[in-house]
Design an enzyme around this catalytic site. Structure first.
Site, PDB file in Angstrom:
ATOM      1  N   LYS A 109       0.620  -1.567   0.393  1.00 57.59           N
ATOM      2  CA  LYS A 109      -0.187   0.180   0.118  1.00 57.59           C
ATOM      3  C   LYS A 109       0.948   1.201  -0.049  1.00 57.59           C
ATOM      4  O   LYS A 109       0.206   2.471   0.416  1.00 57.59           O
ATOM      5  CB  LYS A 109      -0.486   0.180   1.090  1.00 57.59           C
ATOM      6  CG  LYS A 109      -2.158  -0.319   1.224  1.00 57.59           C
ATOM      7  CD  LYS A 109      -2.189  -0.406   2.072  1.00 57.59           C
ATOM      8  CE  LYS A 109      -2.324  -1.748   3.605  1.00 57.59           C
ATOM      9  NZ  LYS A 109      -2.685  -1.361   4.861  1.00 57.59           N
ATOM     10  N   LYS A 146       2.876   2.262   2.661  1.00 58.66           N
ATOM     11  CA  LYS A 146       2.907   2.649   4.360  1.00 58.66           C
ATOM     12  C   LYS A 146       4.145   1.750   4.471  1.00 58.66           C
ATOM     13  O   LYS A 146       4.473   0.598   3.693  1.00 58.66           O
ATOM     14  CB  LYS A 146       1.872   1.648   4.780  1.00 58.66           C
ATOM     15  CG  LYS A 146       0.377   3.128   4.217  1.00 58.66           C
ATOM     16  CD  LYS A 146      -0.869   2.818   4.958  1.00 58.66           C
ATOM     17  CE  LYS A 146      -0.384   3.661   7.132  1.00 58.66           C
ATOM     18  NZ  LYS A 146      -1.732   2.720   7.491  1.00 58.66           N
TER      19      LYS A 146
HETATM   20  N1  CTP Z   1      -8.517   5.493  15.098  1.00 61.85           N
HETATM   21  C1  CTP Z   1      -8.997   6.673  16.057  1.00 61.85           C
HETATM   22  N2  CTP Z   1      -8.585   7.172  16.050  1.00 61.85           N
HETATM   23  C2  CTP Z   1      -7.592   7.996  15.492  1.00 61.85           C
HETATM   24  C3  CTP Z   1      -6.815   6.842  15.162  1.00 61.85           C
HETATM   25  C4  CTP Z   1      -7.345   5.491  14.713  1.00 61.85           C
HETATM   26  O1  CTP Z   1     -10.300   5.752  16.227  1.00 61.85           O
HETATM   27  N3  CTP Z   1      -6.852   9.182  16.258  1.00 61.85           N
HETATM   28  C5  CTP Z   1      -8.792   3.766  14.851  1.00 61.85           C
HETATM   29  C6  CTP Z   1      -8.875   3.830  12.956  1.00 61.85           C
HETATM   30  O2  CTP Z   1      -9.767   4.637  12.641  1.00 61.85           O
HETATM   31  C7  CTP Z   1      -8.370   2.445  13.215  1.00 61.85           C
HETATM   32  C8  CTP Z   1      -7.234   1.824  14.479  1.00 61.85           C
HETATM   33  O3  CTP Z   1      -7.608   3.211  14.954  1.00 61.85           O
HETATM   34  O4  CTP Z   1     -10.163   2.368  12.666  1.00 61.85           O
HETATM   35  C9  CTP Z   1      -6.375   1.557  13.915  1.00 61.85           C
HETATM   36  O5  CTP Z   1      -6.259   2.665  12.888  1.00 61.85           O
HETATM   37  P1  CTP Z   1      -4.011   3.474  12.100  1.00 61.85           P
HETATM   38  O6  CTP Z   1      -4.447   4.371  11.023  1.00 61.85           O
HETATM   39  O7  CTP Z   1      -3.143   1.889  12.259  1.00 61.85           O
HETATM   40  O8  CTP Z   1      -4.211   4.636  13.037  1.00 61.85           O
HETATM   41  P2  CTP Z   1      -3.675   5.310  12.565  1.00 61.85           P
HETATM   42  O9  CTP Z   1      -3.223   6.711  13.423  1.00 61.85           O
HETATM   43  O10 CTP Z   1      -4.910   6.243  11.910  1.00 61.85           O
HETATM   44  O11 CTP Z   1      -2.867   5.827  11.879  1.00 61.85           O
HETATM   45  P3  CTP Z   1      -1.884   6.751  10.358  1.00 61.85           P
HETATM   46  O12 CTP Z   1      -2.086   7.817  10.969  1.00 61.85           O
HETATM   47  O13 CTP Z   1      -1.547   6.563   9.795  1.00 61.85           O
HETATM   48  O14 CTP Z   1      -3.792   6.483   9.246  1.00 61.85           O
END
Ligand code: CTP
Length: 132
Positions: A44, A46
């Site tokens: 992806k 990432k």
């Molecule tokens: N999630 C959440 N609240 C946040 C960050 C993440 O509820 N502030 C949730 C996402 O919606 C997902 C899960 O945690 O269901 C895992 O998210 P992930 O993508 O691993 O984390 P992110 O912090 O969103 O990472 P990135 O910034 O790389 O997108």
């Protein structure tokens, strides 16, 4: 027994992750996390700071999490849902609408994200920490 499943990378574990897992777990008796592998993330474009084995170990230490399985492809969700007899797929609402096709197999629930925190934000903040 009701089974809930969620998916993600959970890199640089933070409050938003814990709150998502806590709320997901509250929908059922056991929570399965499909944890994105380093290879799946690479496909992806990432890259997680923490390697899969350590992300898995930390998730397994969280009281809301019962089982961690590798997430290796987009397509596996339907087979996981059948294999683990899943009652609901729970995701943060950054994914709103994207898994609606799975409603033919299970409930799909999108939860509000926690404001003000994300892995991307943490990485960005750390790049700008004053080194003095
Ligand atoms: N999630 C959440 N609240 C946040 C960050 C993440 O509820 N502030 C949730 C996402 O919606 C997902 C899960 O945690 O269901 C895992 O998210 P992930 O993508 O691993 O984390 P992110 O912090 O969103 O990472 P990135 O910034 O790389 O997108």
């Amino acid at each position: 027994m009701t089974t809930i499943i969620t998916y993600g990378t959970f890199d640089l574990l933070h409050k938003g992750h814990i709150r998502l897992l806590q709320r997901a777990a509250a929908y059922g008796d056991r929570l399965i996390v499909g944890l994105s592998t380093d290879e799946f993330n690479a496909s992806k474009g990432k890259r997680a700071y923490t390697k899969f084995a350590d992300r898995k170990m930390m998730l397994e230490a969280i009281r809301y999490v019962d089982i961690v399985i590798p997430e290796e492809s987009w397509e596996q969700k339907a087979s996981d849902i059948k294999k683990f007899n899943v009652d609901a797929l729970v995701m943060g609402n950054d994914w709103a609408g994207q898994f609606d096709d799975l409603r033919k197999y299970t409930k799909v629930i999108y939860l509000p994200r926690t404001d003000g925190v994300s892995t991307t934000q943490i990485k960005n903040d750390l790049e700008h920490v004053d080194q003095e």
